[in-house]
Design a protein around this motif. Structure first.
Motif, short mmCIF file in Angstrom:
data_model
loop_
_atom_site.label_atom_id
_atom_site.label_comp_id
_atom_site.label_asym_id
_atom_site.label_seq_id
_atom_site.Cartn_x
_atom_site.Cartn_y
_atom_site.Cartn_z
N GLU A 48 10.64 1.87 -11.78
CA GLU A 48 11.25 0.55 -11.62
C GLU A 48 11.53 -0.08 -12.98
O GLU A 48 12.61 -0.63 -13.22
N VAL A 52 15.41 -0.85 -14.17
CA VAL A 52 15.81 -2.25 -14.27
C VAL A 52 16.09 -2.64 -15.72
O VAL A 52 17.04 -3.39 -16.00
N ASN A 53 15.30 -2.14 -16.66
CA ASN A 53 15.49 -2.51 -18.06
C ASN A 53 16.68 -1.81 -18.70
O ASN A 53 17.33 -2.37 -19.59
N LEU A 56 20.08 -1.44 -14.84
CA LEU A 56 20.58 -2.56 -14.03
C LEU A 56 20.66 -3.80 -14.90
O LEU A 56 19.74 -4.62 -14.93
N ARG A 59 20.05 -7.45 -13.48
CA ARG A 59 18.73 -7.89 -13.02
C ARG A 59 18.03 -8.62 -14.16
O ARG A 59 17.79 -8.06 -15.23
N LEU A 62 11.82 -8.79 -13.22
CA LEU A 62 11.10 -7.94 -12.26
C LEU A 62 10.06 -8.81 -11.56
O LEU A 62 9.28 -9.52 -12.22
N ASP A 166 16.66 -11.09 -9.20
CA ASP A 166 15.37 -10.41 -9.35
C ASP A 166 15.44 -8.98 -8.83
O ASP A 166 16.20 -8.68 -7.90
N ALA A 167 14.62 -8.13 -9.41
CA ALA A 167 14.36 -6.79 -8.88
C ALA A 167 12.95 -6.82 -8.32
O ALA A 167 11.98 -7.00 -9.07
N CYS A 196 18.19 -5.90 -4.54
CA CYS A 196 17.37 -4.99 -5.34
C CYS A 196 15.91 -5.12 -4.92
O CYS A 196 15.13 -5.88 -5.50
#
Length: 319
Positions: A48, A52-53, A56, A59, A62, A166-167, A196
């Protein structure tokens, strides 16, 4: 998940009141399954962070929700950052691969366990750079990382803080399936806010002989994965991974991207190979018949399976 729990129930929904007929000590948190489970958690949370970093860009934060935090005491022989879910989350939030804000929200229903949770967090979190802001809140302000603990059932978890950018990753790790901590509409509620969203749930279907419960009570267990199936967006899939030859019949339910099927299966295989075990894995969208059969095997007795004493599942009714 706390290290040990007394299990007393005759019903499949622990939020309801009723008589008790089964009283067993559930020796959770110390078995070989626990080490494999923590490997899974660490792998999926690490995944994740990376996606995400670095993948995505839209986003902005987290948001990790632990519905069953337990006492944050590490299992025997494991370091804190790999020996309990709060430690795993804190470790990945503060790792060098994470450069976006992280909010970690921990829930623990039992007051005595919650007190130990606060004590363990206060002991370990300073090692990761956290400063305690209140009895239940820790922060690393310069990195915009926050941990908040609540003495509350995961069934009542608040999601008002979640934003559309947000993720979200949710951990649902009850001591047994009868202590399921994710409310029925939870996945749908989050899905209406952000696309997400992933979750990992553990399903202990026969610890302490749990399947001796009446069939009518066990039929309610089908609603737990079913509610996630109904909330599943078209670009996601659900995998149900059951440990082979496990008398306690533990299984793991993960919602994830369809594109990650091969990688996800490899994570499950690697975690349990360390314990000398294998897993039977079924994907909802890839093979719905196998997915349904895995649920039946987990929730019903061998006698019921032989007799065909099981309900029609939603996709069967629609076919």
């Amino acid at each position: 998940m706390a290290s040990k729990s007394t299990f007393r129930t005759t019903e499949s929904n622990p939020q309801k009141k009723g008589p008790t007929t089964v009283a067993k000590r559930l020796d959770v948190g110390r078995s070989w399954r626990t080490y494999a489970k923590h490997d899974l958690m660490s792998s999926f949370i690490g995944e994740e962070v990376g996606v995400v970093n670095h993948g995505l860009r839209d986003r902005e934060r987290l948001a990790w929700i632990d519905l069953t935090a337990g006492d944050a005491a590490p299992v025997d022989g494991a370091e804190w950052h790999h020996g309990c879910s709060p430690g795993i989350l804190a470790h990945h939030a503060t790792g060098r691969h994470s450069n976006k804000p992280v909010g970690i929200f921990l829930h623990e229903i039992q007051p005595a366990t919650y007190d130990r949770l606060l004590g363990n967090l206060a002991h370990h979190l300073p090692d990761y750079g956290f400063t305690q802001e209140a009895d239940n809140i820790w922060r690393i302000p310069e990195r915009r990382i926050m941990i908040c603990a609540q003495n509350q059932s995961g069934q009542d978890a608040d999601i008002s803080f979640i934003g559309r950018t947000d993720a979200v990753f949710v951990l649902n790790d009850p001591n047994a399936i009868t202590e399921w901590a994710m409310r029925d509409k939870f996945a749908q509620e989050i899905g209406r806010i952000t696309w997400c969203f992933r979750s990992l749930s553990t399903m202990g279907c026969n610890p302490a002989g749990l399947k001796r419960l009446e069939r009518e009570e066990r039929l309610h267990w089908f609603t737990f994965p079913d509610t996630q199936e109904k909330a599943l967006p078209r670009y996601r899939d659900l995998i149900l991974a059951a440990i082979d030859r496990d008398e306690a019949q533990w299984a793991y339910l993960l919602s994830t991207s369809e594109k990650w099927r091969d990688k996800t299966e490899a994570v499950f295989q690697a975690a349990f190979e360390k314990c000398g075990r294998t897993t039977a894995m079924a994907w909802l969208r890839k093979n719905p018949d196998q997915f349904a059969e895995t649920k039946r095997t987990l929730f019903l007795t061998k006698k019921e399976l032989r007799e065909g004493a099981y309900p029609a599942l939603p996709f069967e009714e629609a076919s």
